[in-house]
Each structure stands twice: as C-alpha cells, then as structure tokens.
Design a protein around this motif. Structure first.
Motif, PDB file in Angstrom:
ATOM      1  N   VAL A   1     -33.403  53.648 -54.113  1.00  0.00           N
ATOM      2  CA  VAL A   1     -34.139  52.628 -53.241  1.00  0.00           C
ATOM      3  C   VAL A   1     -33.371  51.214 -53.275  1.00  0.00           C
ATOM      4  O   VAL A   1     -33.038  50.645 -55.009  1.00  0.00           O
ATOM      5  N   ASN A   2     -32.610  50.269 -52.234  1.00  0.00           N
ATOM      6  CA  ASN A   2     -31.841  49.427 -53.307  1.00  0.00           C
ATOM      7  C   ASN A   2     -30.844  49.365 -53.655  1.00  0.00           C
ATOM      8  O   ASN A   2     -30.620  48.178 -54.658  1.00  0.00           O
ATOM      9  N   GLY A   3     -30.058  50.811 -54.237  1.00  0.00           N
ATOM     10  CA  GLY A   3     -29.591  50.675 -55.165  1.00  0.00           C
ATOM     11  C   GLY A   3     -30.007  51.196 -56.900  1.00  0.00           C
ATOM     12  O   GLY A   3     -29.476  51.066 -57.758  1.00  0.00           O
ATOM     13  N   GLU A   4     -31.612  51.119 -56.916  1.00  0.00           N
ATOM     14  CA  GLU A   4     -32.033  51.496 -57.760  1.00  0.00           C
ATOM     15  C   GLU A   4     -31.980  52.532 -57.736  1.00  0.00           C
ATOM     16  O   GLU A   4     -33.830  53.213 -57.222  1.00  0.00           O
TER      17      GLU A   4
ATOM     18  N   HIS B   1     -42.510  51.274 -55.885  1.00  0.00           N
ATOM     19  CA  HIS B   1     -40.641  50.465 -56.239  1.00  0.00           C
ATOM     20  C   HIS B   1     -40.642  48.963 -55.112  1.00  0.00           C
ATOM     21  O   HIS B   1     -40.765  48.183 -55.882  1.00  0.00           O
ATOM     22  N   LEU B   2     -41.251  49.401 -54.174  1.00  0.00           N
ATOM     23  CA  LEU B   2     -40.737  48.508 -53.523  1.00  0.00           C
ATOM     24  C   LEU B   2     -41.891  47.490 -53.238  1.00  0.00           C
ATOM     25  O   LEU B   2     -41.008  46.188 -53.254  1.00  0.00           O
ATOM     26  N   GLU B   3     -42.987  47.519 -53.539  1.00  0.00           N
ATOM     27  CA  GLU B   3     -44.289  46.602 -53.655  1.00  0.00           C
ATOM     28  C   GLU B   3     -43.749  45.801 -55.291  1.00  0.00           C
ATOM     29  O   GLU B   3     -43.897  44.441 -55.525  1.00  0.00           O
ATOM     30  N   GLU B   4     -42.579  46.758 -56.577  1.00  0.00           N
ATOM     31  CA  GLU B   4     -42.910  45.359 -57.432  1.00  0.00           C
ATOM     32  C   GLU B   4     -41.391  45.358 -57.498  1.00  0.00           C
ATOM     33  O   GLU B   4     -41.066  44.026 -58.729  1.00  0.00           O
TER      34      GLU B   4
ATOM     35  N   ILE C   1     -33.780  42.366 -42.640  1.00  0.00           N
ATOM     36  CA  ILE C   1     -33.249  42.886 -43.935  1.00  0.00           C
ATOM     37  C   ILE C   1     -34.300  44.180 -44.239  1.00  0.00           C
ATOM     38  O   ILE C   1     -35.916  43.699 -44.433  1.00  0.00           O
ATOM     39  N   GLN C   2     -33.994  45.169 -43.673  1.00  0.00           N
ATOM     40  CA  GLN C   2     -34.806  46.440 -44.423  1.00  0.00           C
ATOM     41  C   GLN C   2     -34.690  46.975 -45.379  1.00  0.00           C
ATOM     42  O   GLN C   2     -33.282  46.927 -45.460  1.00  0.00           O
ATOM     43  N   PRO C   3     -35.183  48.009 -46.650  1.00  0.00           N
ATOM     44  CA  PRO C   3     -35.365  48.526 -47.656  1.00  0.00           C
ATOM     45  C   PRO C   3     -34.093  49.320 -47.212  1.00  0.00           C
ATOM     46  O   PRO C   3     -34.483  49.894 -46.408  1.00  0.00           O
ATOM     47  N   ILE C   4     -33.080  49.955 -48.214  1.00  0.00           N
ATOM     48  CA  ILE C   4     -32.654  51.242 -48.128  1.00  0.00           C
ATOM     49  C   ILE C   4     -32.699  52.184 -48.881  1.00  0.00           C
ATOM     50  O   ILE C   4     -32.849  51.840 -49.876  1.00  0.00           O
ATOM     51  N   ILE C   5     -33.478  53.114 -48.431  1.00  0.00           N
ATOM     52  CA  ILE C   5     -33.232  54.574 -48.954  1.00  0.00           C
ATOM     53  C   ILE C   5     -32.271  55.612 -48.577  1.00  0.00           C
ATOM     54  O   ILE C   5     -32.301  55.617 -48.093  1.00  0.00           O
ATOM     55  N   GLU C   6     -31.279  55.966 -49.735  1.00  0.00           N
ATOM     56  CA  GLU C   6     -30.275  56.938 -50.286  1.00  0.00           C
ATOM     57  C   GLU C   6     -31.229  57.990 -50.555  1.00  0.00           C
ATOM     58  O   GLU C   6     -31.693  58.010 -51.669  1.00  0.00           O
ATOM     59  N   PHE C   7     -30.540  58.648 -49.929  1.00  0.00           N
ATOM     60  CA  PHE C   7     -30.795  59.896 -50.536  1.00  0.00           C
ATOM     61  C   PHE C   7     -29.515  61.365 -50.388  1.00  0.00           C
ATOM     62  O   PHE C   7     -28.325  60.893 -49.427  1.00  0.00           O
ATOM     63  N   CYS C   8     -29.489  61.829 -51.125  1.00  0.00           N
ATOM     64  CA  CYS C   8     -28.118  62.852 -51.413  1.00  0.00           C
ATOM     65  C   CYS C   8     -28.681  63.904 -50.492  1.00  0.00           C
ATOM     66  O   CYS C   8     -29.638  64.571 -50.762  1.00  0.00           O
TER      67      CYS C   8
END
Length: 79
Positions: free
Chosen positions: A52-55, A72-75, A2-9
């Motif tokens: 980023v993954n919902g945050e 954020h992904l690292e933390e 599973i890869q991180p999901i990055i969502e943009f408006c």
C-alpha cells in the motif's frame, strides 16, 4: 489527484488475496496493480499481503486484508 496504489503479487493472489483485490477494485479511489512478483517471497509464503503506497500490509484472511488496507490508508494519509 493522486490515488493510493495497492500492489498485489500474482502468487499471493493464488494463495487467497484475489478476493481482497476484487473487492478493492470496486473502489474508484484506488489504483490496483498486479505484478508477477513483488520480491517479498518470505512474506508471500507466510500470509496474505499487499503493498500500500510501497508499504507492506498483511492479514490472515482476504476480508481482514481489505480492512487492514483501509486502516493503513487512514493512518498514513498521502498528504
């Protein structure tokens, strides 16, 4: 895997986060998704942001947004 999901408006892309999206799209380990609206209009009007993954991750510049997303992904590892 599973890869991180990055969502943009789309509205936020027009406000300046497009450059961040373009840079992140080059990373094959991320899933980048664009939406018409993410429902965070107040945040969208104030700063550049992405989910980023919902945050929410925010920044003042596209470069800072990319950096903040990777931080954020690292933390917050998914596993």
């Amino acid at each position: 895997m599973i890869q991180p999901i990055i969502e943009f408006c789309v509205s936020n892309l027009a406000s300046g986060s497009q450059k961040a999206l373009e840079k992140l799209e080059k990373d094959p380990n991320l899933d980048i998704i664009e939406y018409g609206c993410l429902g965070y209009c107040g945040k969208c009007a104030q700063s550049l942001f992405a989910l980023v993954n919902g945050e929410i991750v925010t920044a003042e510049t596209p470069e800072q947004l990319v950096d903040n997303i990777y931080i954020h992904l690292e933390e917050n590892p998914m596993f």
